[in-house]
Design a protein around this motif. Sequence first.
Motif, PDB file in Angstrom:
ATOM      1  N   LYS A 144       0.835  -1.110  -0.072  1.00 20.80           N
ATOM      2  CA  LYS A 144       0.092   0.054  -0.007  1.00 20.80           C
ATOM      3  C   LYS A 144       0.721   1.086   0.225  1.00 20.80           C
ATOM      4  O   LYS A 144       0.755   2.271  -0.681  1.00 20.80           O
ATOM      5  N   VAL A 145       2.016   1.220   0.895  1.00 17.59           N
ATOM      6  CA  VAL A 145       2.769   2.424   0.937  1.00 17.59           C
ATOM      7  C   VAL A 145       3.557   2.660  -0.214  1.00 17.59           C
ATOM      8  O   VAL A 145       3.744   3.847  -0.725  1.00 17.59           O
ATOM      9  N   ARG A 146       4.073   1.488  -0.826  1.00 15.28           N
ATOM     10  CA  ARG A 146       5.139   1.577  -1.775  1.00 15.28           C
ATOM     11  C   ARG A 146       4.264   1.937  -3.142  1.00 15.28           C
ATOM     12  O   ARG A 146       4.550   2.821  -4.040  1.00 15.28           O
ATOM     13  N   ASP A 147       3.217   1.623  -3.259  1.00 18.19           N
ATOM     14  CA  ASP A 147       2.224   2.008  -4.564  1.00 18.19           C
ATOM     15  C   ASP A 147       1.730   3.130  -4.442  1.00 18.19           C
ATOM     16  O   ASP A 147       1.909   4.087  -5.372  1.00 18.19           O
ATOM     17  N   ARG A 148       1.627   3.946  -3.060  1.00 19.57           N
ATOM     18  CA  ARG A 148       1.344   5.429  -3.191  1.00 19.57           C
ATOM     19  C   ARG A 148       2.481   6.088  -3.421  1.00 19.57           C
ATOM     20  O   ARG A 148       2.594   7.235  -3.667  1.00 19.57           O
ATOM     21  N   ILE A 149       3.698   5.780  -3.134  1.00 16.64           N
ATOM     22  CA  ILE A 149       4.846   6.540  -3.333  1.00 16.64           C
ATOM     23  C   ILE A 149       5.403   6.486  -5.058  1.00 16.64           C
ATOM     24  O   ILE A 149       5.491   7.265  -5.570  1.00 16.64           O
ATOM     25  N   ILE A 150       5.176   5.096  -5.390  1.00 20.89           N
ATOM     26  CA  ILE A 150       5.614   4.996  -7.141  1.00 20.89           C
ATOM     27  C   ILE A 150       4.339   5.597  -7.874  1.00 20.89           C
ATOM     28  O   ILE A 150       4.685   6.210  -8.930  1.00 20.89           O
ATOM     29  N   HIS A 151       3.256   5.638  -7.189  1.00 20.34           N
ATOM     30  CA  HIS A 151       2.031   6.336  -8.284  1.00 20.34           C
ATOM     31  C   HIS A 151       1.447   7.407  -7.370  1.00 20.34           C
ATOM     32  O   HIS A 151       0.116   7.291  -6.694  1.00 20.34           O
TER      33      HIS A 151
END
Length: 236
Positions: free
Chosen positions: A172-179
């Motif tokens: 969840k956090v990684r996806d929010r950062i990348i996108h």
Amino acid sequence: MDYQDQLLEKEDGRYYAIDKFGTGLASIATSEKLKRNVVSFGLPSGPALFLHLAHRAYLKVKDIDPLSLFDRHDQGTWPDDQSQLFDFLEDSISHSVFAFTAIEAFANESIPNDFKYTIKAEKTREEKVYVKDEIERKINLDEKLHIILPNIYNIPSPKGKKVWGHYKEIKKVRDRIIHLKSVDRKASGPEVETIWGMMLRMHDKPLCDFAHEIIGYFEPAISNRRWYGKYPYEEA
């Protein structure tokens, strides 16, 4: 502890593969061109490097009180100098992105070279067969962890278990950062959750340990991997 064990204990925990051999040690090595030289070195484990990067970033932020990065004023609370806050956010980004990348690197390297994965289209029922490099590039990590690796190693899916919940937190956090969403790129109020607020509030959550945990769920794949047991590589 015999002589070879002593030698092995002194070696870095991030080798892809190193073990006792003959009267000494042997490791998988690689050679590269560097200017006019050919250099050789022990092959590093991708998951180990990423886990170490994630853990190192986590150590920088886990004990920080986020409020200490802000200064109180009559009109409100904000940093007089943004530098420390931005450093904190950079380390938080490194923590979550590298934790996720460690899992993905592990999943990809754990797929045997001769493994094939068949998917049947929902509408046409036509079958598509993917080989290893296509699985690595085209199949998302959820599917690799939920279906492919359990199939390969004959173990139940981690989906629905506590370890899966921890993995989804990382994702969840990684996806929010990348996108990054539009709300992360404009002024907003406290009623809106941005990635920046998310990282401030979860700074002490050990995503790196969660990544190590989901990797360890696939015990047959890491049972002979020294780098897994050596985490978190404090002395590396």
